[in-house]
Scaffold this active site. Sequence first.
Site, PDB file in Angstrom:
ATOM      1  N   HIS A  83      -4.620  34.289 -54.033  1.00  0.00           N
ATOM      2  CA  HIS A  83      -5.803  33.807 -54.758  1.00  0.00           C
ATOM      3  C   HIS A  83      -6.867  33.406 -53.748  1.00  0.00           C
ATOM      4  CE1 HIS A  83      -8.464  31.241 -57.087  1.00  0.00           C
ATOM      5  NE2 HIS A  83      -7.994  31.848 -58.168  1.00  0.00           N
ATOM      6  N   GLU A 149      -9.972  40.064 -59.121  1.00  0.00           N
ATOM      7  CA  GLU A 149     -10.728  38.823 -59.327  1.00  0.00           C
ATOM      8  C   GLU A 149     -11.875  38.757 -58.310  1.00  0.00           C
ATOM      9  OE1 GLU A 149      -9.269  34.831 -60.944  1.00  0.00           O
ATOM     10  OE2 GLU A 149      -8.938  34.672 -58.800  1.00  0.00           O
TER      11      GLU A 149
HETATM   12  P1  13P Z   1     -12.546  30.669 -63.495  1.00  0.00           P
HETATM   13  O1  13P Z   1     -11.926  31.276 -64.727  1.00  0.00           O
HETATM   14  O2  13P Z   1     -12.772  29.198 -63.612  1.00  0.00           O
HETATM   15  O3  13P Z   1     -13.748  31.430 -63.041  1.00  0.00           O
HETATM   16  O4  13P Z   1     -11.466  30.815 -62.348  1.00  0.00           O
HETATM   17  C1  13P Z   1     -10.948  32.048 -62.099  1.00  0.00           C
HETATM   18  C2  13P Z   1      -9.768  31.874 -61.260  1.00  0.00           C
HETATM   19  O5  13P Z   1      -9.877  31.502 -60.094  1.00  0.00           O
HETATM   20  C3  13P Z   1      -8.456  32.126 -61.887  1.00  0.00           C
HETATM   21  O6  13P Z   1      -7.458  32.149 -60.942  1.00  0.00           O
END
Ligand code: 13P
Length: 236
Positions: A83, A149
């Site tokens: 992450h 992400e």
């Molecule tokens: P948000 O949904 O707050 O943008 O965060 C995304 C995230 O880092 C999920 O792991």
Amino acid sequence: MKLIVGNLKMYFDGSEIKNYLDNLIRDDNVVVCPSSIHIPYFLNKNINVGLQDVSMYEKGSFTGEVSALQGVNIGVTYALIGHYETRKYNDNKIINLKIKNALKHNMTVMLCVGETLDEKNNNLTLDVIKKQLNECLDGINGKVIIVYEPIWSIGSGLIPTNEEIKNIINFIKENYNYKVLYGGSVNLQNIDTLNKVSNIDGFLVGFSASKVDEFNEIIKEVNKIWCFSTGFDKTR
Ligand code: 13P
């Protein structure tokens, strides 16, 4: 069926947990990644739990770390690895060792990849993702789910277009053959739109997962379209 993962980061001081547990929808396709200190509360309610990160080591003198072995021994079955908020302190080699450790203990790994805004604006998204995947997955074959992400989307309220997400997921599936979730500013306002991305296998939700009513609504929205099937298939 789609997988819906809530990353609770370090949002809870502890006092919110009871209300959260009392109200969270029980669903086989929902995984919650709480702070490690809160994990037993979730396991006691038979909720699927993931670690927010794992150590590259199994056990030993590593202050502050949590290992995959410790996780599986109490019933944790998923691990979020790479992450952005932890990637800052790890290079791809370390992430690779963490994944190997988690797989060794039969966890399902959720590997996060994504680009910065600068990289996106310079058309480098696919190059960045390819490098992350090649290096993080070197020598790996096992239960891995990729989470696309984009870094610029985390906590910003900004999301890529459905077309952009679809193309990136296609690229990952064609070249690496893993399931792919989307994460970054997923909320109740945009879940309907994101849910229309045809090749998406689920979502990683951050801040909106910390609000139990909103998370429940997101789960319902995702399941609305996908309720015809029976359970998220972790196989590739
Ligand atoms: P948000 O949904 O707050 O943008 O965060 C995304 C995230 O880092 C999920 O792991």
